[in-house]
Design an enzyme around this catalytic site. Structure first.
Site, short mmCIF file in Angstrom:
data_model
loop_
_atom_site.label_atom_id
_atom_site.label_comp_id
_atom_site.label_asym_id
_atom_site.label_seq_id
_atom_site.Cartn_x
_atom_site.Cartn_y
_atom_site.Cartn_z
N ARG A 91 0.86 -1.19 0.00
CA ARG A 91 0.00 0.00 0.00
C ARG A 91 0.89 1.23 0.00
O ARG A 91 1.66 1.44 0.94
CB ARG A 91 -0.89 0.00 1.24
CG ARG A 91 -1.80 1.22 1.38
CD ARG A 91 -2.66 1.05 2.63
NE ARG A 91 -3.61 2.14 2.81
CZ ARG A 91 -3.35 3.24 3.51
NH1 ARG A 91 -2.15 3.42 4.06
NH2 ARG A 91 -4.28 4.17 3.64
N LYS A 112 -5.01 6.20 8.72
CA LYS A 112 -6.16 6.56 7.88
C LYS A 112 -6.85 7.75 8.54
O LYS A 112 -7.92 7.60 9.16
CB LYS A 112 -7.08 5.33 7.80
CG LYS A 112 -7.97 5.34 6.62
CD LYS A 112 -7.76 4.17 5.69
CE LYS A 112 -8.83 4.22 4.63
NZ LYS A 112 -8.47 5.06 3.50
N SER A 160 -12.65 -3.76 1.51
CA SER A 160 -12.77 -3.10 2.82
C SER A 160 -14.25 -2.94 3.17
O SER A 160 -15.06 -2.63 2.29
CB SER A 160 -12.23 -1.67 2.76
OG SER A 160 -10.99 -1.64 2.16
C1 LIG Z 1 -7.08 -5.58 4.82
C2 LIG Z 1 -7.45 -4.18 4.48
N1 LIG Z 1 -8.61 -3.70 4.94
C3 LIG Z 1 -8.96 -2.44 4.67
C4 LIG Z 1 -8.13 -1.64 3.90
C5 LIG Z 1 -8.53 -0.24 3.55
O1 LIG Z 1 -8.78 -0.11 2.17
P1 LIG Z 1 -9.41 1.26 1.60
O2 LIG Z 1 -10.68 1.49 2.32
O3 LIG Z 1 -9.46 1.19 0.14
O4 LIG Z 1 -8.37 2.32 2.04
P2 LIG Z 1 -6.87 2.45 1.54
O5 LIG Z 1 -6.07 1.36 2.14
O6 LIG Z 1 -6.86 2.35 0.05
O7 LIG Z 1 -6.45 3.78 2.03
C6 LIG Z 1 -6.93 -2.19 3.44
N2 LIG Z 1 -6.09 -1.47 2.69
N3 LIG Z 1 -6.62 -3.46 3.74
C1 LIG Z 2 -5.68 0.88 5.63
C2 LIG Z 2 -6.64 0.93 6.75
N1 LIG Z 2 -7.95 0.69 6.54
C3 LIG Z 2 -8.68 0.77 7.64
S1 LIG Z 2 -7.74 1.18 8.96
C4 LIG Z 2 -6.34 1.21 8.02
C5 LIG Z 2 -5.00 1.53 8.54
C6 LIG Z 2 -4.52 0.66 9.65
O1 LIG Z 2 -3.27 1.11 10.02
P1 LIG Z 2 -2.67 0.88 11.44
O2 LIG Z 2 -2.52 -0.60 11.62
O3 LIG Z 2 -1.35 1.58 11.39
O4 LIG Z 2 -3.60 1.50 12.44
#
Ligand SMILES: Cc1ncc(COP(=O)(O)OP(=O)(O)O)c(N)n1
Ligand SMILES: Cc1ncsc1CCOP(=O)(O)O
Ligand SMILES: [Mg+2]
Length: 343
Positions: A178, A276, A247
Site C-alpha cells: 500500500r 487513515k 474493505s
Molecule cells: C485488509 C485491508 N482492509 C482495509 C483496507 C482499507 O482499504 P481502503 O478502504 O481502500 O483504504 P486504503 O487502504 O486504500 O487507504 C486495506 N487497505 N486493507
Molecule cells: C488501511 C486501513 N484501513 C482501515 S484502517 C487502516 C489503517 C490501519 O493502520 P494501522 O494498523 O497503522 O492503524
C-alpha cells in the site's frame, strides 16, 4: 558414417529423448494427480490428471523404450539443490507443472522429427496443463488465505523490503503493498520486488487499490476499497484465480461484499488510526456483527498492535491486519512473531 546410418543415429537419439520426456511428463502428472486426489479431494481435477497421464502413456512406443540407454546417460546423476528442498506445497505443485510443461515442449519439438501427430498432441496437452496449473493455483491461494491469520499492510518506508523480509522471516504469510504517494513506475518496480520476496517465503502478495499493478507484477490479488474499481471489473481483469479482498466499515458494505463474492474482507477501522486520518472507528460492535455475518475470512484492521490485539481477538476477530504495529516496530520480526503468537 554413411548418410543412412547417420540418420538412424539421429533417430535413435530422438527416440531416447522422447522416452525420457514421456516418462518425465507421466511422473509429473502423477505427482499433481496425487495432490488433486488426496490433498484437494477433487475428483474432477484428479480425473483430468489421470486422463492426461494415460494419454501420455499411450504415446510411449516400444521403439522409444528400446532406445533407452540409462548406463550411458550423463544426466542420471545430476540433481539441482532446489529439487532436494521445496519450501512448501505450492513450490512442489509449481515445480511439477513446470516439469510436465517442459517435457511436453521437448516432445513437441523432437516429435516433429519422428511423428507429426505426437508433436501436435503434445502441444495441445501443454495448453491443458496451463489451465490445470491456474486451477491448482487458485485452490491453493484460497487455502493459503484461510491459513493466514496475520496480514501486513505496508506503509512507505526507506527500508521497505528489509522490514517486510523481517516479518516474513517470523512466519508472516500475507502481505499487501500500500503506497499512495509514489509514481507508478517506482510503485511497479517495488511491487515486483515485493512479489518476488513474498514468493520466496511462500507468502501471498496483494496490491492495494490498483488492479493494473497487481496484474503487472504477478501478484496473488488485489485489495479494493469502497472507492476502488468494482469487484466484477477486477475479476474480469485479473481472471478467476486471483484473490480479491474488499474493505468494509458497516453492515451494508459487508452485505455487498458477501453478495459480490469477495474472497476476504477488511473489517474496520476498529480503532481510529493516524494511518487513515479522518476515518471514524467502526469499533467492536461492527466487529461482532462481522463475526456473525461475514461469509468469508475477515481481517480486523485499524489501530491494532500488540498492546490491544488480545482485546480485538476477544471481541471476535481471529485474523488481524496491521500497518504501524509492524512497519514502525523497533524490531519488525519480533513484533510479527508476537502478533502471530496471539492468533
Ligand atoms: C485488509 C485491508 N482492509 C482495509 C483496507 C482499507 O482499504 P481502503 O478502504 O481502500 O483504504 P486504503 O487502504 O486504500 O487507504 C486495506 N487497505 N486493507
Ligand atoms: C488501511 C486501513 N484501513 C482501515 S484502517 C487502516 C489503517 C490501519 O493502520 P494501522 O494498523 O497503522 O492503524
Ligand atoms: Mg483503497
Amino acid at each position: 558414417m554413411s548418410s543412412e546410418s547417420s540418420m538412424d543415429w539421429v533417430e535413435t537419439r530422438c527416440h531416447r529423448i522422447l522416452d525420457a520426456n514421456l516418462d518425465r511428463a507421466r511422473e509429473g502428472l502423477r505427482i499433481l494427480e496425487e495432490w488433486c486426489r488426496f490433498g484437494l479431494e477433487r475428483a474432477d481435477l484428479s480425473a483430468t490428471c489421470k486422463a492426461l497421464r494415460q494419454e501420455v502413456g499411450s504415446w510411449h512406443r516400444p521403439k522409444f523404450r528400446q532406445a533407452r540407454d540409462t548406463t550411458h546417460d550423463p544426466g542420471t546423476s545430476l540433481s539441482h539443490p532446489q529439487e532436494r528442498q521445496r519450501t512448501d506445497l505450492n513450490a512442489v505443485l509449481l515445480a511439477n507443472c513446470a516439469r510436465v510443461q517442459e517435457a511436453l515442449r521437448v516432445i513437441e519439438e523432437y516429435g516433429k522429427l519422428i511423428e507429426g501427430d505426437l508433436s501436435d498432441r503434445a502441444k495441445a496437452m501443454r495448453y491443458q496443463i496451463y489451465v490445470l496449473e491456474s486451477q491448482l493455483q487458485s485452490r491453493d491461494r484460497l487455502s493459503r488465505l484461510r491459513q493466514a491469520r496475520l496480514y501486513l499492510v505496508t506503509s512507505p518506508h526507506p527500508r521497505l523490503l528489509e522490514v517486510v523480509e523481517a516479518a516474513l522471516s517470523a512466519g508472516l504469510k500475507l502481505v499487501q503493498y500500500r503506497d499512495k504517494q509514489q509514481e507508478d513506475a517506482t510503485r511497479l518496480e517495488t511491487a515486483c520486488r515485493l512479489a518476488e520476496l513474498c514468493q520466496r517465503y511462500g507468502a501471498l502478495f496483494l496490491v492495494n487499490d490498483r488492479v493494473d499493478l497487481a496484474l503487472a507484477c504477478g501478484a496473488d490479488g488485489v485489495h479494493l476499497g469502497q472507492q476502488d474499481v468494482p469487484m466484477d471489473v477486477a475479476r474480469r481483469i485479473l481472471g478467476p484465480d486471483r484473490i480479491v479482498g474488499r474493505s468494509t466499515t458497516s453492515p451494508e458494505e459487508l452485505a455487498r461484499a458477501n453478495a459480490e463474492g469477495a474472497d476476504y474482507v477488511g473489517v474496520g477501522p476498529i480503532f481510529a488510526t493516524p494511518t487513515k486520518p479522518g476515518k471514524a472507528a467502526a469499533g467492536f460492535d461492527y466487529l461482532g456483527y462481522a463475526r456473525q455475518q461475514a461469509q468469508q475470512p475477515f481481517y480486523a484492521i485499524g489501530g491494532i498492535d500488540v498492546s490491544n490485539a488480545a482485546a480485538v481477538v476477544a471481541a471476535g476477530a481471529d485474523r488481524l491486519a496491521v500497518v504501524r504495529a509492524i512497519m514502525e516496530a523497533p524490531d519488525p520480526k519480533a513484533a510479527t512473531a508476537e502478533l502471530l503468537q496471539m492468533l
